[in-house]
Enzyme design. Sequence first.
Site, mmCIF file in Angstrom:
data_model
loop_
_atom_site.group_PDB
_atom_site.id
_atom_site.type_symbol
_atom_site.label_atom_id
_atom_site.label_comp_id
_atom_site.label_asym_id
_atom_site.label_seq_id
_atom_site.Cartn_x
_atom_site.Cartn_y
_atom_site.Cartn_z
ATOM 1 N N CYS A 138 0.696 -1.357 -0.105
ATOM 2 C CA CYS A 138 0.023 -0.071 0.028
ATOM 3 C C CYS A 138 0.842 1.434 0.083
ATOM 4 C CB CYS A 138 -0.916 -0.038 1.192
ATOM 5 S SG CYS A 138 -2.044 1.567 1.173
ATOM 6 N N CYS A 196 0.356 3.236 3.401
ATOM 7 C CA CYS A 196 0.963 2.483 5.022
ATOM 8 C C CYS A 196 1.853 1.534 4.846
ATOM 9 C CB CYS A 196 -0.459 2.219 5.701
ATOM 10 S SG CYS A 196 -1.083 0.631 5.136
ATOM 11 N N CYS A 223 -7.557 -1.183 1.441
ATOM 12 C CA CYS A 223 -6.407 -1.725 2.339
ATOM 13 C C CYS A 223 -6.792 -1.921 3.867
ATOM 14 C CB CYS A 223 -5.337 -0.647 2.344
ATOM 15 S SG CYS A 223 -4.031 -0.864 3.665
ATOM 16 N N CYS A 229 -5.064 0.646 6.222
ATOM 17 C CA CYS A 229 -5.398 2.342 6.388
ATOM 18 C C CYS A 229 -6.733 2.499 6.006
ATOM 19 C CB CYS A 229 -4.085 2.786 5.750
ATOM 20 S SG CYS A 229 -4.133 2.760 4.005
ATOM 21 N N HIS A 274 -11.216 -2.417 -7.282
ATOM 22 C CA HIS A 274 -12.522 -3.409 -7.402
ATOM 23 C C HIS A 274 -11.775 -4.827 -7.512
ATOM 24 C CE1 HIS A 274 -14.277 0.745 -7.967
ATOM 25 N NE2 HIS A 274 -15.086 0.215 -7.225
ATOM 26 N N ARG A 326 -10.558 -11.391 -10.005
ATOM 27 C CA ARG A 326 -9.923 -10.429 -10.526
ATOM 28 C C ARG A 326 -9.777 -9.225 -9.835
ATOM 29 N NH1 ARG A 326 -10.790 -6.171 -14.521
ATOM 30 N NH2 ARG A 326 -12.986 -6.900 -14.555
ATOM 31 N N CYS A 386 -8.820 -5.839 -9.420
ATOM 32 C CA CYS A 386 -8.348 -4.911 -10.648
ATOM 33 C C CYS A 386 -7.925 -3.549 -9.528
ATOM 34 C CB CYS A 386 -9.650 -4.396 -11.364
ATOM 35 S SG CYS A 386 -9.061 -3.471 -12.743
#
Length: 136
Positions: free
Chosen positions: A52, A55, A101, A104, A110, A122, A124
């Site tokens: 991420c 974070c 995430c 955070c 999606h 998937r 994405c």
Amino acid sequence: MSDLKSPKITKTDAEWREQLTPEQYRILREHGTERAFTGPYWNSTEKGLYRCAACDEALFISDTKFDAGCGWPSYFEPVKPDAVTEHRDISHGMVRTEIRCANCGGHLGHVFPDGPPPTGLRYCINGHSMVFEPQA
């Protein structure tokens, strides 16, 4: 879907703006998206870990990345089941499952039910929502 899990890291809007680039802020904190085929990592084949950008939480590994042809980095599963949370997204006149995430609360992208085995999913993901750590 897990709307009950609270992020572990909370910061003020000013703190996020100071830490993130304008594009990272727009995507992670304002639930934006980058245009297809323009963000980082959509066509990367390098081995490593995707974290991420807000974070540094581990999110995806390159072994689960695949070319979905959609213009965004796509993965068939997160690095661990609780790395991301799912949220109902009814924006843009459709129903989708938003991925954030878990550490955070940053918007990542999606998940769709049209991925490869073994999960059929998937994920994405906006490339600007992540940073890449090459495999040593």
